[in-house]
Design an enzyme around this catalytic site. Structure first.
Site, PDB file in Angstrom:
ATOM      1  N   GLU A 143       0.828  -1.195   0.000  1.00 23.06           N
ATOM      2  CA  GLU A 143       0.000   0.000   0.000  1.00 23.06           C
ATOM      3  C   GLU A 143       0.871   1.256   0.000  1.00 23.06           C
ATOM      4  O   GLU A 143       1.938   1.292   0.601  1.00 23.06           O
ATOM      5  CB  GLU A 143      -0.945  -0.024   1.197  1.00 23.06           C
ATOM      6  CG  GLU A 143      -1.975  -1.150   1.029  1.00 23.06           C
ATOM      7  CD  GLU A 143      -2.935  -1.315   2.200  1.00 23.06           C
ATOM      8  OE1 GLU A 143      -4.077  -1.683   1.952  1.00 23.06           O
ATOM      9  OE2 GLU A 143      -2.536  -1.072   3.357  1.00 23.06           O
ATOM     10  N   CYS A 188       3.444   8.492   1.375  1.00 23.92           N
ATOM     11  CA  CYS A 188       3.970   7.510   2.318  1.00 23.92           C
ATOM     12  C   CYS A 188       4.174   6.211   1.542  1.00 23.92           C
ATOM     13  O   CYS A 188       3.210   5.617   1.063  1.00 23.92           O
ATOM     14  CB  CYS A 188       2.971   7.333   3.456  1.00 23.92           C
ATOM     15  SG  CYS A 188       3.486   6.093   4.656  1.00 23.92           S
ATOM     16  N   CYS A 233       6.230  -7.032   7.015  1.00 26.85           N
ATOM     17  CA  CYS A 233       7.407  -6.622   7.785  1.00 26.85           C
ATOM     18  C   CYS A 233       7.836  -7.805   8.631  1.00 26.85           C
ATOM     19  O   CYS A 233       6.995  -8.493   9.202  1.00 26.85           O
ATOM     20  CB  CYS A 233       7.056  -5.424   8.676  1.00 26.85           C
ATOM     21  SG  CYS A 233       8.471  -4.728   9.545  1.00 26.85           S
ATOM     22  N   CYS A 244       6.062  -5.446  15.738  1.00 23.10           N
ATOM     23  CA  CYS A 244       5.665  -4.465  16.751  1.00 23.10           C
ATOM     24  C   CYS A 244       4.195  -4.711  17.087  1.00 23.10           C
ATOM     25  O   CYS A 244       3.365  -4.846  16.191  1.00 23.10           O
ATOM     26  CB  CYS A 244       5.883  -3.050  16.222  1.00 23.10           C
ATOM     27  SG  CYS A 244       7.599  -2.780  15.727  1.00 23.10           S
ATOM     28  N   CYS A 292       1.233  -2.583  15.609  1.00 22.02           N
ATOM     29  CA  CYS A 292       1.250  -2.260  14.176  1.00 22.02           C
ATOM     30  C   CYS A 292       0.576  -3.355  13.359  1.00 22.02           C
ATOM     31  O   CYS A 292       0.926  -4.527  13.473  1.00 22.02           O
ATOM     32  CB  CYS A 292       2.699  -2.078  13.722  1.00 22.02           C
ATOM     33  SG  CYS A 292       2.875  -1.865  11.939  1.00 22.02           S
ATOM     34  N   CYS A 300      -1.192   5.806   9.905  1.00 21.81           N
ATOM     35  CA  CYS A 300       0.039   5.127  10.320  1.00 21.81           C
ATOM     36  C   CYS A 300      -0.272   3.801  10.982  1.00 21.81           C
ATOM     37  O   CYS A 300      -1.071   3.741  11.910  1.00 21.81           O
ATOM     38  CB  CYS A 300       0.780   5.934  11.389  1.00 21.81           C
ATOM     39  SG  CYS A 300       1.285   7.530  10.901  1.00 21.81           S
TER      40      CYS A 300
HETATM   41  N1  SAH Z   1       8.972   0.226   9.928  1.00 22.23           N
HETATM   42  C1  SAH Z   1       9.285   1.588  10.090  1.00 22.23           C
HETATM   43  C2  SAH Z   1       8.448   2.516   9.245  1.00 22.23           C
HETATM   44  C3  SAH Z   1       6.962   2.234   9.087  1.00 22.23           C
HETATM   45  S1  SAH Z   1       5.865   2.583  10.383  1.00 22.23           S
HETATM   46  C4  SAH Z   1       9.152   1.979  11.545  1.00 22.23           C
HETATM   47  O1  SAH Z   1       8.632   1.203  12.317  1.00 22.23           O
HETATM   48  O2  SAH Z   1       9.620   3.042  11.896  1.00 22.23           O
HETATM   49  C5  SAH Z   1       5.678   4.348  10.519  1.00 22.23           C
HETATM   50  C6  SAH Z   1       5.336   4.790  11.954  1.00 22.23           C
HETATM   51  O3  SAH Z   1       3.996   4.418  12.327  1.00 22.23           O
HETATM   52  C7  SAH Z   1       6.255   4.153  12.969  1.00 22.23           C
HETATM   53  O4  SAH Z   1       6.671   5.104  13.913  1.00 22.23           O
HETATM   54  C8  SAH Z   1       5.352   3.135  13.606  1.00 22.23           C
HETATM   55  O5  SAH Z   1       5.807   2.757  14.854  1.00 22.23           O
HETATM   56  C9  SAH Z   1       4.032   3.861  13.629  1.00 22.23           C
HETATM   57  N2  SAH Z   1       2.875   2.986  13.846  1.00 22.23           N
HETATM   58  C10 SAH Z   1       2.760   1.670  13.602  1.00 22.23           C
HETATM   59  N3  SAH Z   1       1.545   1.218  13.937  1.00 22.23           N
HETATM   60  C11 SAH Z   1       0.836   2.284  14.408  1.00 22.23           C
HETATM   61  C12 SAH Z   1      -0.490   2.470  14.870  1.00 22.23           C
HETATM   62  N4  SAH Z   1      -1.347   1.466  14.896  1.00 22.23           N
HETATM   63  N5  SAH Z   1      -0.871   3.694  15.259  1.00 22.23           N
HETATM   64  C13 SAH Z   1       0.009   4.735  15.168  1.00 22.23           C
HETATM   65  N6  SAH Z   1       1.272   4.627  14.727  1.00 22.23           N
HETATM   66  C14 SAH Z   1       1.700   3.417  14.351  1.00 22.23           C
HETATM   67 FE1  SF4 Z   2       7.456  -3.190  10.944  1.00 25.73          FE
HETATM   68 FE2  SF4 Z   2       5.222  -1.982  11.796  1.00 25.73          FE
HETATM   69 FE3  SF4 Z   2       7.267  -2.356  13.481  1.00 25.73          FE
HETATM   70 FE4  SF4 Z   2       7.492  -0.554  11.496  1.00 25.73          FE
HETATM   71  S1  SF4 Z   2       6.053  -0.467  13.209  1.00 25.73           S
HETATM   72  S2  SF4 Z   2       9.012  -2.098  12.129  1.00 25.73           S
HETATM   73  S3  SF4 Z   2       6.288  -1.590   9.869  1.00 25.73           S
HETATM   74  S4  SF4 Z   2       6.037  -3.989  12.499  1.00 25.73           S
END
Ligand code: SAH
Ligand code: SF4
Length: 390
Positions: free
Chosen positions: A115, A128, A135, A139, A142, A368
């Protein structure tokens, strides 16, 4: 050396067709494109100039058809069309949010999907983009982290996301237009699906193409790479790309960060902060963005805010607070607004900018952390629906 000249300007017969069909020009670095043109029969002496000409058509004007490259000899255009293609990933579907945010579901080779999200703001906008399908990191807040299927995107697929968005937005300059002032895709964030520092070379090559002054020409300060904290690769972001850095910090103790951002078990807060203190481009004009997702009752207390400013003391930084974006089955809740503001206030009073990121495109699951290949889910739903229940 190639064997026989076939057209007047000393072009020579291609020795062999590339295996697997035509070579895609999109995603090749200038050096790679030059080598491919020479391989296809372009005389060494002319290759650099041809690279420049093709580069401008493809990346400045957004052209996809060799026949329209009017400053190249007709025979050369024919040869290019026989040996090369200008291919960007296909858009499977496009959703537009009530707030104007656009989410593209993009198909890449192998039947995979990623996406890409465009977030408009006052006549400009941020794109974005994704660096991986899914991934490998998990996390816990996420949505992307719950997707099992993972593959790295190629440089072509990364820069292709920028190109397909500009196609959709009609954002390529018209003939004779040179300026980059009023473009709709004015900024890029590597904050889509995937961990960009686990696909470093492709991300680097793609961003160099995007920054190249004869093409898309986005300045390095308009590009932000977000990492969850791949410590050994962080310095390369400055030395090999030169773009802005954002770090998904999200917690102020290792116990909590281990749970939220599991890569912390490999490189903990102290290791991450050490890498950031050594970051080559660190200065007051090039601050690191600390991203901090606000999770109710998990990481959002006043004590957390105070610990945060103590931890990052001395690092030129800005703290970007991200209200948690929910997704089906997510194990967290968004902090209350008053809590987010109180947290922001402590950080601000300690001397750091502490903007709260406005959630955009939530109604189309484009905010995000909400990205996850929708077609995978849709396919599963179709399968489920097709299964006889009696
Ligand atoms: N993998 C990279 C970049 C993609 S995520 C990273 O983790 O930095 C972009 C941002 O969105 C990151 O700071 C991530 O932690 C945040 N993010 C992920 N899931 C989210 C959620 N459900 N609500 C708000 N921010 C989130
Ligand atoms: Fe991967 Fe989501 Fe963690 Fe970013 S926030 S490193 S996209 S699992």
């Amino acid at each position: 050396m190639p064997d026989a000249p076939i057209i007047p300007d000393a072009l020579t017969l291609p020795r062999r067709l590339p295996e697997g069909g035509k070579v895609n020009i999109v995603g090749l670095t200038r050096d790679q494109l030059r080598a491919a043109l020479v391989e296809a029969g372009t005389p060494e002496m002319q290759a650099k100039m041809r690279v420049g000409q093709i580069w401008q058509w493809v990346y400045h004007r957004g052209l996809r058809d060799f026949a329209a490259m009017t400053n190249l000899a007709k025979e050369y255009r024919t040869l290019l069309a026989a040996r090369f293609e200008i291919a960007v990933p296909a858009v499977v579907s496009r959703q537009v949010s009530a707030d104007g945010t656009r989410k593209y579901l993009v198909r890449i080779a192998g039947g995979h999907e990623v996406e890409t999200v465009y977030i408009p703001e006052d006549g400009r906008g941020t794109l974005c983009i994704s660096s991986q399908v899914g991934c490998t990191l998990t996390c816990s807040f996420c949505h992307t982290g719950t997707q099992r299927l993972v593959r790295n995107l190629t440089a072509a697929e990364i820069v292709g996301q920028v190109m397909l968005a500009r196609d959709d937005l009609d954002d390529w300059p018209r003939a004779g237009q040179g300026g980059t002032g009023d473009r709709l895709v004015s900024n890029i964030v590597l904050m889509g699906m995937g961990e960009p520092l686990y696909n470093f070379e492709a991300v680097r090559d793609a961003m160099r193409i995007v920054m190249d002054g004869e093409g898309i020409a986005l300045g390095r300060r308009r590009i932000t790479l977000s990492t969850s904290g791949v410590v050994p690769e962080i310095a390369r972001c400055a030395t090999e790309i030169g773009c802005q850095l954002a770090v998904s910090f999200h917690a102020t103790t290792d116990a909590v960060r281990d749970r939220l951002v599991p890569i912390n078990r490999k490189w903990n807060i102290a290791a991450l902060l050490a890498a950031l203190r050594d970051y080559p481009r660190l200065s007051n004009s090039e601050r690191i963005t600390f991203e901090y997702v606000m999770l109710k009752g998990v990481n959002d207390s006043d004590a957390d805010a105070r610990r945060l400013v103590r931890l990052i003391a001395g690092i030129p930084a800005k703290i970007n607070l991200i209200p948690f974006n929910e997704w089906p089955g997510a194990p967290y809740e968004r902090s209350d607004w008053e809590r987010i503001e109180a947290f922001a206030d402590i950080v601000y009073k300690a001397g750091y900018a502490s903007p709260i990121r406005t959630p955009r495109g939530e109604d189309i699951m484009a905010a995000c952390g909400q990205l996850k290949s929708a077609s995978e889910k849709a396919r599963r739903a179709v399968r489920t629906a097709a299964t006889p229940t009696a």
